[in-house]
Scaffold this motif. Sequence first.
Motif: not given
Length: 302
Positions: A71-86
């Motif tokens: 779950c931690l890896r999933i949430l971190e991947d989501l956060a990183e995906a959002e950071s790229v598009l921020a």
Amino acid sequence: MRDQRLKDIIPFVACVEAGSFTAAAERLHLTGSAISKSVSRLEARLGSRLLERTTRRLELTDAGQAYYQTCLRILEDLAEAESVLAAHRTIPSGRLRLAVPNTYGRLGVMPLLIPFCQQHPEIELSLTFSDRFVDLFEEGIDVAVRIGQTSELPASLGCRHIGREKMVFCASPDYLQREGTPQDEAQLLRHKAILYERVDGSSKPWIFTTADGYPEWRTVPWRMALGDVDAQVQAICAGLGVGQLPTWLVHTQLQRGELVAILPQHQPEGLALTLVWPRRKQLLPKVDALLAVLSQLDIAPS
């Protein structure tokens, strides 16, 4: 169903981090009942108990621990995906995990990381010092600095070759005054060797260069074999024998005169230094910035 899965993951992670349904509910601005139902729904869907409920605190089961890491890896991947598009995607920011070898990390990498962190205050750097093989995906590492072979890397990993070690034979001035300075390889091999001992108990051979320019490894008799390079340097500086070490490790001692290079014209190449990272993370500004800095590493100072 997919939306519900993500909704249940967040309360579960909050319960683990907060330690109770009540604390997790306060963190997420929900009721304790809602948190409890969400976790129970998750356990029912997975068919496995994730948390042991006690009167004092929630405890993860073995299955819960494994699922929590996922779950931690999933949430971190989501956060990183959002950071790229921020909107501020060009600004390196967020948690950055770096794995480095113990001694080279301290001597070679840290001098570059200090100004890097000063230049990028929005980066939270987590640094792991270890000489063992680090699985980047299993341990959530963004970039690893490796000394050694990196052949047959999976396509999911990026790799950048930095250079190769230069190996130098050396001893203390007191030792050479007492035992004499070797003038050729034959004389060198008659001296007392201070070797590095591998994890399997074998001693690391010395590297020589053949007349054709190829490396040749020779097993030599030794006086002492040590499983730590810092201890190896200490023993050689103390005059206990001759060693062959990478120049990055003894550069300072050679400059200060604490060690003297033996046969300085013969400095064969040692292990390769490479940077390794998950390819899917390369476009992240924080990873790209770190790779640019680490590309300045020097593995073979003169």
